[in-house]
Design a protein around this motif. Structure first.
Motif, short mmCIF file in Angstrom:
data_model
loop_
_atom_site.label_atom_id
_atom_site.label_comp_id
_atom_site.label_asym_id
_atom_site.label_seq_id
_atom_site.Cartn_x
_atom_site.Cartn_y
_atom_site.Cartn_z
N GLN A 256 -12.47 23.97 -13.41
CA GLN A 256 -12.25 24.83 -14.58
C GLN A 256 -13.54 25.49 -15.07
O GLN A 256 -13.53 26.61 -15.55
CB GLN A 256 -11.59 24.03 -15.70
CG GLN A 256 -10.29 23.38 -15.27
CD GLN A 256 -9.39 24.33 -14.47
OE1 GLN A 256 -9.22 25.49 -14.83
NE2 GLN A 256 -8.82 23.84 -13.38
N ASN A 273 -7.78 31.24 -18.95
CA ASN A 273 -6.77 30.22 -18.72
C ASN A 273 -6.43 30.19 -17.24
O ASN A 273 -6.10 31.22 -16.66
CB ASN A 273 -5.50 30.52 -19.53
CG ASN A 273 -4.60 29.30 -19.65
OD1 ASN A 273 -5.03 28.17 -19.48
ND2 ASN A 273 -3.33 29.53 -19.98
N TYR A 275 -4.02 28.80 -14.31
CA TYR A 275 -2.68 28.27 -14.09
C TYR A 275 -2.64 27.63 -12.70
O TYR A 275 -2.26 28.26 -11.72
CB TYR A 275 -1.64 29.38 -14.18
CG TYR A 275 -1.57 30.05 -15.53
CD1 TYR A 275 -0.51 29.81 -16.40
CD2 TYR A 275 -2.57 30.93 -15.94
CE1 TYR A 275 -0.45 30.41 -17.65
CE2 TYR A 275 -2.51 31.54 -17.18
CZ TYR A 275 -1.46 31.29 -18.03
OH TYR A 275 -1.41 31.89 -19.25
N LEU A 279 -2.78 23.38 -16.47
CA LEU A 279 -3.32 24.58 -17.10
C LEU A 279 -4.57 24.18 -17.88
O LEU A 279 -4.58 23.14 -18.56
CB LEU A 279 -2.32 25.21 -18.07
CG LEU A 279 -1.32 26.20 -17.48
CD1 LEU A 279 -0.27 25.47 -16.67
CD2 LEU A 279 -0.64 27.00 -18.59
N LEU A 281 -7.49 25.93 -20.41
CA LEU A 281 -8.03 27.05 -21.16
C LEU A 281 -9.41 26.66 -21.67
O LEU A 281 -9.55 25.71 -22.43
CB LEU A 281 -7.09 27.39 -22.32
CG LEU A 281 -7.15 28.82 -22.86
CD1 LEU A 281 -5.88 29.13 -23.64
CD2 LEU A 281 -8.36 29.05 -23.74
N GLU A 314 -12.18 23.00 -24.57
CA GLU A 314 -11.16 23.06 -23.53
C GLU A 314 -9.83 22.52 -24.03
O GLU A 314 -9.76 21.49 -24.68
CB GLU A 314 -11.59 22.25 -22.30
CG GLU A 314 -10.53 22.19 -21.22
CD GLU A 314 -10.98 21.49 -19.96
OE1 GLU A 314 -10.12 20.98 -19.24
OE2 GLU A 314 -12.21 21.45 -19.70
N THR A 399 0.11 26.81 -23.88
CA THR A 399 -1.06 27.69 -23.98
C THR A 399 -1.21 28.22 -25.39
O THR A 399 -2.32 28.28 -25.94
CB THR A 399 -0.92 28.86 -22.99
OG1 THR A 399 -0.92 28.34 -21.65
CG2 THR A 399 -2.06 29.86 -23.15
N VAL A 419 -6.70 35.49 -17.23
CA VAL A 419 -5.93 34.48 -16.52
C VAL A 419 -6.25 34.49 -15.03
O VAL A 419 -6.71 35.50 -14.48
CB VAL A 419 -4.41 34.69 -16.73
CG1 VAL A 419 -4.04 34.57 -18.19
CG2 VAL A 419 -3.96 36.04 -16.17
#
Length: 533
Positions: A256, A273, A275, A279, A281, A314, A399, A419
């Motif tokens: 991430q 974000n 996917y 997930l 973010l 996060e 999300t 994304v």
């Protein structure tokens, strides 16, 4: 001038790929392998450590073979960057280099009982302030505690002083640089982004913390990897064998964090974000850690040698693409993952169905451990199309919950959401996401930003790049923007229904329901005995 290339090894949760990029961030060759997942008990999720290495080597060989076939030279590849699934835990013996148990993957929930035990321990209230993470089944710490308590081989290695612990990045680097064999310059290291996911690292000093090690009971008899910068031309050594023998490993980031770099979110207030299986973010908060009051994690965004570390807030959501895989492999509602979007597009809404995809409990911002997957609103009207749409919507609702928590913690609301990752390939998924959060969703044409981030970091380490300004135009052509298309009234009605479902799903699991009795053959981890040529 001759073109410069950088390789990126992306060791994800369900597949591994090796991608060769040029210095403009364009991919030239790739090879990907999906590897086996093992679920020996409800809530358990394991992987074969040897298979992780074999897939890495096979992907490197496969991509380089294509690269050379296209007329390029191996010598054109100046460095390799690594990015990996985080929190997943591997233990091995320093004398033999062999794993002592299967890798325990990050979504594994066997440590739920340990979570409750440690929450009642003196000092538990100080953990978030020190390491940035709450007690849950997610980080590596309790996975290691479980191994120390339950696996005989791990206990014996600890007594001998040969027990090595690492996340997947450490296991990869250790083996790629020689695996401890005589005559090799084997490296036993981890970077700050991965180390910040273990609960052993002080988030302020970026060093192992004595209080944390004592709290989890791992201060004695466990060898921990050295913590180094995410981008460093010396710390990770060189690949020891194979087609890239001698090529330096110049970066390593948790997946991430790599995606944050790949999205070029280098300024405070920028976020993305991803996917993937789950997930994630991430939101750049700058050079000082920000501690959440709303259920988010404080983590290291990235840390390049010679520069100050950059922190991030996060929101980790355990189940994203894994829910689609569940529809495909377990329920067999679809034959291919792409079909979920096709089904969802056939209905205007989910028909009142809400799917709380809490296969591993609910992560940010809820942190509900005592729940499992739950579907509400099923009637005689419900079809597989409604369930497919509800599966997509579950990722989108979570999300939004994370975005709201980030706005509260940072005082800033994102105007657009960048994304990437597998589910972002679906237009219907991204349109639903935009509708539910009420802001634009921006998707790059090239969506393997995790691998791209590892390549960018390695490029900085070996001097291919010298400033973030040089990366402004990387991966910006062909962006797609999805704009909200429903009314605010409908958006709030749908989200309130989701929140109602979440409020009702907790409390399902109780201690007496725990199925943690394990046979002796499970204790020794029969899967680790599988050998690969």
């Amino acid at each position: 001038m001759p073109r410069v290339f950088i390789g990126a090894l992306d060791a994800g949760t369900t597949s591994t790929r090796f991608i060769i990029f040029d210095d403009a961030g364009r991919p030239y060759a790739t090879h990907q392998i999906e590897f086996e997942q093992h679920y020996p008990h409800a809530g358990w999720h394991e992987q074969y450590p040897y298979e992780i290495i074999k897939c890495a080597n096979d992907c490197i060989e496969g991509a380089v073979k294509k690269f050379v076939a296209d007329g390029y030279n191996v010598s054109d590849i100046k460095a390799v960057g690594i990015t990996n699934q985080r929190e997943s835990t591997v233990v091995w013996d320093s004398e033999t280099g062999k794993p002592l148990y299967n890798a325990i993957a990050w979504p594994d929930t066997r440590t739920a009982r340990l979570v409750h035990h440690f929450k009642n321990k003196n000092g538990a209230e100080d953990l978030v302030r020190i390491c940035g993470l709450p007690l849950s089944t997610y980080p590596s710490a309790l996975k290691l505690v479980w191994l120390l308590e339950n696996v005989h081989g791990v206990q014996e290695a600890r007594k001998r002083g040969t027990l090595m612990f690492g996340t997947v990045d450490t296991w990869l680097v250790y083996n790629l640089t020689g695996g401890g064999k005589t005559g090799t310059d084997t490296r036993f290291v981890t970077d700050t982004t991965n180390a910040s996911r273990t609960m052993f690292l002080n988030i302020n000093s970026l060093k192992y913390d004595d209080f944390l090690l004592d709290f989890f009971g791992v201060s004695q008899g466990v060898r921990l990897p050295d913590v180094v910068c995410s981008a460093d031309d010396k710390a990770y050594g060189n690949i020891a064998s194979g087609v890239l023998a001698g090529v330096p490993i110049a970066s390593c980031l948790g997946d991430q964090s790599a995606a944050l770099v790949g999205q070029r979110a280098f300024s405070v207030g920028m976020g993305k974000n991803t996917y993937g299986t789950g997930l994630f973010l991430l939101y750049n908060t700058g050079e000082e850690p920000v501690f959440s009051k709303n259920g988010l994690l404080t983590t290291v965004g990235y840390h390049f040698k010679g520069k100050k570390p950059i922190y991030a807030l996060e929101g980790s959501i355990a189940v994203g693409g894994a829910a689609v895989k569940f529809l495909r492999d377990n329920l067999r509602l679809i034959s291919f993952s792409d079909e979920v979007g096709q089904l969802a597009a056939k209905v205007p809404d989910a028909g009142g169905v809400i799917f709380v995809t809490a296969f591993s409990g609910l992560f940010a911002p809820y942190w509900i451990d005592d729940t499992q997957g739950t579907i509400y609103g099923i009637t005689n009207y419900t079809t597989k199309e409604h369930i497919a749409r509800a599966t997509i919507e579950a990722t989108c609702y979570q999300t939004r919950a994370v975005l709201e928590a980030m706005a509260k913690d940072s005082g800033y609301e994102l105007k657009t959401l960048k994304v990437d990752g597998g589910m972002s390939n679906s237009d219907i998924c991204m349109q639903i996401q935009s509708d539910i959060i009420g802001i634009d969703v921006v998707r790059p044409e090239y969506r393997e930003t995790t691998a791209l981030g590892a390549a960018i970091a390695a490029g900085f380490a070996v001097g291919v790049y010298s400033s973030f300004e040089e990366l402004k135009r990387v991966n910006t052509d062909g962006e797609t923007t999805f704009k909200p298309s429903i009314t605010e009234k409908k958006r709030e009605k749908l989200y309130n229904l989701w929140q109602r479902a979440v409020s009702r799903c907790g409390g399902w699991l109780r201690d007496e329901d725990d199925d943690s009795e394990i046979e002796e053959e499970t204790r020794v981890g029969d899967g680790t005995q599988k050998q690969f040529a």
